[in-house]
Scaffold this active site. Structure first.
Site, mmCIF file in Angstrom:
data_model
loop_
_atom_site.group_PDB
_atom_site.id
_atom_site.type_symbol
_atom_site.label_atom_id
_atom_site.label_comp_id
_atom_site.label_asym_id
_atom_site.label_seq_id
_atom_site.Cartn_x
_atom_site.Cartn_y
_atom_site.Cartn_z
ATOM 1 C CD GLU A 1 28.178 6.727 -1.206
ATOM 2 O OE1 GLU A 1 28.970 6.121 -0.447
ATOM 3 O OE2 GLU A 1 28.279 7.939 -1.460
ATOM 4 C CG PHE B 1 36.405 16.076 -8.962
ATOM 5 C CD1 PHE B 1 37.378 15.557 -8.117
ATOM 6 C CD2 PHE B 1 35.191 16.470 -8.419
ATOM 7 C CE1 PHE B 1 37.150 15.440 -6.755
ATOM 8 C CE2 PHE B 1 34.955 16.347 -7.053
ATOM 9 C CZ PHE B 1 35.941 15.835 -6.214
ATOM 10 C CD GLN B 2 33.444 13.336 -6.330
ATOM 11 O OE1 GLN B 2 32.360 13.820 -6.604
ATOM 12 N NE2 GLN B 2 33.820 13.081 -5.083
ATOM 13 C CE LYS C 1 26.788 19.314 -11.953
ATOM 14 N NZ LYS C 1 25.883 19.537 -10.943
ATOM 15 C CG MET D 1 31.886 -19.316 8.794
ATOM 16 S SD MET D 1 31.245 -20.848 9.485
ATOM 17 C CE MET D 1 29.484 -20.563 9.335
#
Ligand code: TPP
Ligand code: MG
Lengths: 185, 599
Positions: free
Chosen positions: B50, B112-113, B162, B477
């Site tokens: 993502e 959940f999630q 949802k 760097m």
């Protein structure tokens, strides 16, 4: 960043910090207060006092927020607040004539007759109300601006303060604005 | 009015907004949206992480100017977007992320999630929303796009429970947004324009500092017009590269920590700086008390908070950069009557600075391959026309220095947040936006591994992205700081066990090439560019090369280190003709960083 106040991370220059009362009109929606406080705490600043309530327009809430900082910091915070999508208007009342009020509830020891009558006398002077009584204490409700609060509390401290809670300050501009010497009262 | 499901409403809104492509990754919370998206004309690009999906949308937005759109699931899908949101927001890129969320009645239950992604991303976005009913979905989507693209653009997140997606509502796309408090200020104030124009015409040593705002407001042409009318040299920040043509005679290149000598010297000696859509980042200004002490500053920015934030400016101009430049040009008129002699002398001084310390390197044909040579070879072989995306590190700075971008939206790099792992997904977004363009991700051996899984996206989507890995065996760097300021103790920066990059590419179905000599480098660039599909080129470059000039942390930008201490040319030669530059300080090679700032 050079824009750090004494209140927050190291300051490099500028005028001394001062107390500012900000009146922030916001959309009355969930999460908006969090946006305002996250913005300020995310920059390392402490909020001295905060109060929030709906205004006459139910879609608008007023957040009254007191914060200490140098002019540069405060003006940056004001600009950042204005940038928040849900902030409608920010006014730095410290730049204007305004009235401020706060409510404090304080439980003071009042065990003997002398202190009980002396406390009642102070109540009259400060236009405080006794809102709860026991044999050993009085609970008082006091409203006023910050100077009055400080005076009342320092006198009551002599009797012994057992508990004290307070609301944040809330404020309003005066309808008549003098040109000079802005000062809240 | 027809009743539609939340998922259908969302897709209808996207269509109305002209969305052509959505980047993302699915999950239980968004499967319903994907179900309907499948039958819409909108393309879905399945990234493999993502974070990468947000960078891809960001790359798409930077190369088109249109908002990049992302769809991810709840919980980990949403938290993975935070870096992308923060990076896009800092670089003022319009990206709108739609995240799934658990059903409303489960919010707050540690379901959940479930995560409070709105709370988490509040300071990482320009604005964000939790949609509380299907009925308010369309209005919210409309607002989200408007907020992302208007004023100073930025990232926006819309969290979609949802059951809001699953619910039904009447659909009508709102015609306007109802934001009582948000009204970006775009038109410049005429009095400020008058004052600024006066200063510009009368200045003897003016410089334009052009930032990303020139690109996002589409002000390049206006900037070229103004610079030419007044003969003002222009330095472009990392975000502004390409906003003014890199090969223009008035172009000074990039200023700041790894800026060109002439660009930094010009800022330091200017009597007027016109900053356009630039926010005086500390990587540009160096130590503030020593920055541009002689200059009056005119600052054009659409974001009020950028003005007076770092520096006190003389003429603030809150406006869209393009509108402000048009107004300035009109105010100045056709025959501005600048002091030609003074301007000639100023441009002469700048030319002399450049002659004294140009960007340089010397590639020994038999010696180790130098990274600067690789960038120049890429520049030559693409005729300077490729879209250059970068990761973060030394390679990024060499790309900025040696690939002279001619047009806006040609150079795509994570500036404000400096996200390693940005370049490859950004190149995916840029290639999706311009299918026939040559898109190159200039990468380091460290950065490329931060989102290397995106080679799978490149393959699956048949995107002809070219990846150029400058493999210096280190986190160069950071190693550079250790080299110069930390007694050469290379703690945690050596990458000796990198994978075989050719095999890695091949495992993803992508052509892999490797080169360790200048001759081979030329040849694999030729092969990779003529290969019609994606390709990865590994260049085994000298591990010891450093980026110069360098302004050490805590130093003023004219206190540059120009070469490795002890090497020939580690300081500028004495000023020609003696007294030309009383202000100029020599480089201080013993300089220690004062704040231990990171690269
Ligand atoms: C996500 C992230 N982690 C850490 C850093 C700090 N950092 C900046 S540059 C750099 C080294 C990059 O190494 P590489 O990609 O090999 O590029 P090089 O400098 O060697 O060209 C690091 C670790 C960063 N910018 N981003
Ligand atoms: Mg490296």
């Amino acid at each position: 960043m050079i824009v750090n106040g004494t209140n927050g991370p190291a300051e490099t220059q500028g005028d001394p910090p001062r107390r500012h009362t900000l009146a922030i009109q916001v959309d009355n929606r969930p999460g908006v207060l969090a946006r305002v406080t996250t913005l300020i705490s995310g920059r390392g600043f402490n909020i001295d006092s905060l109060s929030v309530a709906e205004t006459m327009d139910p879609e608008v809430s007023l957040i009254t927020l007191i914060i200490t900082g140098s002019p540069r910091i405060i003006s940056q915070i004001i600009k950042q607040l204005r940038k928040l999508i849900n902030v409608i208007k920010v006014t730095d009342l410290s730049e204007m004539d305004y009235v401020e009020r706060q409510l404090i509830m304080v439980r003071v020891k009042a065990e003997d007759q002398d202190s009980r009558s002396e406390i009642m006398r102070l109540c009259k002077i400060f236009r405080a109300k006794v809102i709860d009584v026991s044999l050993k204490s009085f609970t008082l409700e006091i409203t006023g601006g910050s100077d009055k609060m400080a005076a009342a509390l320092s006198l009551l401290a002599g009797f012994g303060i057992e508990e004290q809670v307070s609301t944040g300050l809330t404020a309003m501009t005066r309808s008549f604005q003098q040109k000079q010497a802005p000062k809240g009262s | 009015m027809t009743k539609l499901s939340g998922a259908q409403i969302l897709i209808e809104c996207w269509k109305k907004e002209g969305v052509e492509v959505v980047f993302g990754y699915p999950g239980a919370a968004t499967v319903e949206i994907h179900h309907h998206l499948e039958e819409s004309p909108i393309r879905f690009v399945l990234c493999r992480h993502e974070q990468a999906a947000v960078h891809a949308a960001d790359g798409y937005a930077r190369s088109t100017g249109r908002p990049g759109v992302v769809l991810v699931t709840s919980g980990p899908g949403a938290t993975n977007t935070v870096t992308g949101l923060a990076g896009a927001n800092m670089d003022s890129v319009p990206v709108v992320v739609f995240s799934g969320q658990v059903a409303r009645m489960l919010i707050g239950n540690d379901a959940f999630q479930e995560v409070d992604i709105v709370g988490m991303t509040r300071p990482a976005t320009k604005h964000n929303y939790l949609v509380l009913s299907t009925g308010e979905l369309a209005q919210t989507v409309k607002e989200a796009f408007y907020v992302a693209v208007s004023g100073r653009p930025g990232s926006v997140l819309v969290d979609l429970p949802k059951d809001v997606i699953g619910g039904e509502a009447d659909f009508e796309y709102p015609r306007k947004v109802a934001l009582r408090a948000y009204r970006p200020h775009l038109t410049p104030h005429p009095r400020q324009i008058m004052k600024a124009a006066k200063l510009l015409v009368s200045a003897e040593r003016p410089v334009v500092l052009a930032g990303g705002g020139v690109i996002s407001s589409g002000a390049s042409e206006e900037l070229v017009g103004l610079a030419e009318a007044l003969e003002i040299p222009v330095t472009t920040t990392l975000m502004g590269l390409g906003g003014f043509p890199g090969s223009h005679r008035l172009c000074l290149g990039m200023p700041g920590m790894h800026g060109l000598y002439r660009a930094n010297m010009a800022l330091q000696n200017a009597d007027l700086i016109l900053a356009v859509g630039a926010r005086f980042d500390d990587r540009v200004t160096g130590a503030l008390p020593g920055f541009a002490k002689q200059a009056a500053i005119v600052h054009i920015d659409v974001d009020t908070t950028s003005i007076h934030k770092i520096l006190d400016v003389d003429i603030p101009l809150v406006a869209d950069a393009r509108q402000a430049l048009m107004a300035l040009t009109a105010e100045i008129g056709a025959a501005p009557g600048i002091d030609a002699a003074a301007r000639g002398a100023w441009l002469g001084r700048i030319a002399a600075w450049h002659a004294r310390a140009p960007l340089s390197y010397s590639q020994d044909p038999e010696g180790p391959l130098l990274p600067q040579f690789v960038i120049e070879a890429l520049y030559r072989r693409t005729q300077g026309k490729a879209v250059i995306c970068t990761e973060v590190g030394q390679h990024q700075m060499w790309a900025a220095q040696f690939y002279h971008c001619e047009r806006p939206r040609q150079f795509i790099s994570s500036g404000g947040l400096g996200v390693m792992g940005f370049g490859l997904p950004a190149a995916i977004g840029a290639q999706v936006a311009s299918p026939t363009a040559t898109v190159i991700d200039v990468a380091g051996d460290g950065s490329i591994l931060m989102n290397v899984q995106e080679l799978a996206t490149v393959f699956q989507e048949s995107l002809p992205v070219k990846v150029a890995v400058l493999n210096n065996g280190s986190l160069g760097m950071v190693r550079q700081w250790q080299d110069l300021f930390y007694g050469k103790r290379y703690a945690a920066t050596i990458l000796s066990d990198s994978p075989d990059f050719v095999k890695l590419a091949e495992a993803f179905g992508i052509r892999g090439f490797t080169a360790s000599t200048p001759g081979d480098a030329e040849s694999i660039i030729g092969q990779a560019l003529s290969h019609p599909g994606p390709a990865l080129m590994e260049f085994r470059v000298s591990p010891t090369e450093l980026v110069f000039p360098m302004v050490p942390a805590g130093k003023a930008i004219d206190e540059m280190i120009l070469a490795r201490p002890g090497d020939p040319g580690d300081g500028p030669e004495p000023p020609d003709g003696g007294a030309a530059d009383p202000e100029e300080r020599g480089p201080d090679t013993d300089a220690l960083p004062e704040d231990g700032g990171d690269s």
